[in-house]
Design an enzyme around this catalytic site. Sequence first.
Site, short mmCIF file in Angstrom:
data_model
loop_
_atom_site.label_atom_id
_atom_site.label_comp_id
_atom_site.label_asym_id
_atom_site.label_seq_id
_atom_site.Cartn_x
_atom_site.Cartn_y
_atom_site.Cartn_z
N ASP A 47 0.76 -1.33 -0.15
CA ASP A 47 -0.05 -0.11 0.03
C ASP A 47 1.07 1.20 -0.05
O ASP A 47 1.68 1.60 0.88
CB ASP A 47 -0.82 0.08 1.20
CG ASP A 47 -1.86 1.27 1.25
OD1 ASP A 47 -2.81 1.04 0.83
OD2 ASP A 47 -1.40 2.37 1.93
N TYR A 52 3.19 9.69 -0.35
CA TYR A 52 4.44 9.06 0.38
C TYR A 52 5.65 9.33 -0.25
O TYR A 52 7.02 8.95 0.22
CB TYR A 52 4.27 7.84 0.42
CG TYR A 52 2.99 7.20 1.17
CD1 TYR A 52 2.04 8.12 1.86
CD2 TYR A 52 2.59 5.66 1.42
CE1 TYR A 52 1.05 7.84 2.49
CE2 TYR A 52 1.10 5.40 1.98
CZ TYR A 52 0.45 6.59 2.46
OH TYR A 52 -0.62 6.12 2.95
N LYS A 77 -2.56 6.07 -4.29
CA LYS A 77 -3.83 6.89 -4.21
C LYS A 77 -3.49 8.11 -4.75
O LYS A 77 -2.40 8.84 -4.95
CB LYS A 77 -3.67 6.93 -2.51
CG LYS A 77 -3.86 5.60 -1.70
CD LYS A 77 -3.83 6.38 -0.37
CE LYS A 77 -3.55 4.82 0.44
NZ LYS A 77 -2.38 4.73 0.87
N HIS A 110 -7.69 9.81 -1.76
CA HIS A 110 -6.89 9.73 -0.28
C HIS A 110 -7.60 10.17 0.50
O HIS A 110 -7.67 9.63 1.73
CB HIS A 110 -5.53 10.41 -0.45
CG HIS A 110 -4.38 9.87 0.37
ND1 HIS A 110 -3.05 9.57 -0.03
CD2 HIS A 110 -4.58 9.28 1.60
CE1 HIS A 110 -2.43 9.21 0.98
NE2 HIS A 110 -3.39 9.20 1.85
P1 NDP Z 1 0.91 1.37 11.87
O1 NDP Z 1 -0.13 1.56 13.04
O2 NDP Z 1 1.25 0.22 10.76
O3 NDP Z 1 2.04 1.50 12.74
C1 NDP Z 1 3.43 1.53 12.30
C2 NDP Z 1 4.49 1.99 13.25
O4 NDP Z 1 4.50 0.90 14.28
C3 NDP Z 1 5.77 2.17 12.93
O5 NDP Z 1 6.49 3.07 13.65
C4 NDP Z 1 6.74 0.62 12.99
O6 NDP Z 1 7.96 1.00 13.13
C5 NDP Z 1 5.94 0.16 14.16
N1 NDP Z 1 5.60 -1.20 14.26
C6 NDP Z 1 5.40 -1.93 13.23
N2 NDP Z 1 5.21 -3.45 13.29
C7 NDP Z 1 5.68 -3.43 14.90
C8 NDP Z 1 5.83 -4.47 15.75
N3 NDP Z 1 5.78 -5.64 15.44
N4 NDP Z 1 6.31 -3.92 17.09
C9 NDP Z 1 6.60 -2.78 17.15
N5 NDP Z 1 6.58 -1.89 16.50
C10 NDP Z 1 6.07 -2.21 15.19
O7 NDP Z 1 0.78 2.84 11.17
P2 NDP Z 1 0.78 3.51 9.87
O8 NDP Z 1 0.66 5.06 9.86
O9 NDP Z 1 2.10 3.22 8.96
O10 NDP Z 1 -0.25 2.69 8.84
C11 NDP Z 1 -0.05 1.81 8.19
C12 NDP Z 1 -0.27 2.00 6.73
O11 NDP Z 1 -1.45 2.72 6.25
C13 NDP Z 1 0.49 3.09 6.04
O12 NDP Z 1 2.15 2.57 6.06
C14 NDP Z 1 0.13 3.57 4.92
O13 NDP Z 1 0.12 2.51 3.85
C15 NDP Z 1 -1.33 3.50 5.26
N6 NDP Z 1 -2.10 4.68 5.76
C16 NDP Z 1 -3.01 5.33 5.10
C17 NDP Z 1 -3.37 6.42 5.31
C18 NDP Z 1 -4.71 7.05 4.62
O14 NDP Z 1 -5.05 8.43 4.83
N7 NDP Z 1 -5.21 6.42 3.68
C19 NDP Z 1 -2.74 7.47 6.33
C20 NDP Z 1 -2.01 6.88 7.07
C21 NDP Z 1 -1.30 5.37 6.83
P3 NDP Z 1 9.08 0.30 12.20
O15 NDP Z 1 8.88 0.84 10.78
O16 NDP Z 1 10.45 0.93 12.75
O17 NDP Z 1 9.05 -1.30 12.34
#
Ligand code: NDP
Length: 274
Positions: A47, A52, A77, A110
């Site tokens: 995704d 991004y 998006k 988006h």
């Molecule tokens: P998430 O809820 O997926 O959390 C991501 C965070 O959690 C990162 O800091 C990551 O750190 C950490 N993390 C991931 N797995 C673990 C684990 N197993 N244990 C501990 N920490 C962990 O947040 P996102 O905001 O990234 O949401 C996911 C996706 O949703 C985005 O990447 C994007 O593709 C989408 N999105 C869409 C939006 C929209 O408006 N449509 C808005 C925001 C996001 P690290 O990378 O260091 O592991």
Amino acid sequence: MGLANSVQTLHNGVKIPSVGLGVYKIEGNGVYDAVKSAIDLGYRHIDTASFYENEEGVGRAVKDSGVEREELFITTKVWNDQQGYENTMEAFDLSLNKLGLDYVDLYLVHWPVPGKYKETWKALEDIYRSGKAKAIGVSNFLPHHLEDLLKSAEIKPMANQIELHPQLSQLETREYCKKHDIIVEAWAPLGKASYFDHPVLQQLSEKHGKTPAQIIVRWDYQHGIVTIPKSTKAERQKENADIFDFELSGEDMELIDGMNEDKRIGAHPDKFNY
Ligand code: NDP
């Protein structure tokens, strides 16, 4: 059941893998490495978004992965300042070029930019008809946005990607989408890892011998919600996808449902600074 064969079916028959990798704002070469390792681990759903600024890296990793294009599911998006009919058509071509792909699997609006999203949707309908997006949908749409869109839409959105995690369970939007056969995708499904110490997650983590992240991803899965946790780290990507060997009981599910506080991490779609 595993990452590759666990899918939901969109209302046009296209299958979307239930667990994917989100790549929100992973910059530089990081996105190439993250997508490459995820695909190596068995992820088939990525995704991204023009916002991004990492579509090139996603596309390169997809190309180098050695996995057949048809086996992968790629979402991108259209960003807020690209909306409107003509702008969206241009933005889509730009995304496709950056990704280096002939088509995307899912193209999303988006955010519901007021006064713009209906024109944007007309562009998505034409892109869908052209075959360059196998499915189209929206993101951050509340029931009132969908209600408004459906008045003029010729093609109903196939998915709605919304902020959704245990403290923001989005029941109303989920029910609306279910009624209209729109698949819900959870963004920030892990609540950005900000409340893994919550007593319910800790309790269930201990009970099942699984991490809080795995408990949440499994909760999404059992609710039929497509989920896209983001991690740049292979170990965590592996952990987040390793949810097919246990089951939450009805009681466990209710405990997690009970964590809802309607608490957003991101913007409210009606209050976003468009
Ligand atoms: P998430 O809820 O997926 O959390 C991501 C965070 O959690 C990162 O800091 C990551 O750190 C950490 N993390 C991931 N797995 C673990 C684990 N197993 N244990 C501990 N920490 C962990 O947040 P996102 O905001 O990234 O949401 C996911 C996706 O949703 C985005 O990447 C994007 O593709 C989408 N999105 C869409 C939006 C929209 O408006 N449509 C808005 C925001 C996001 P690290 O990378 O260091 O592991």
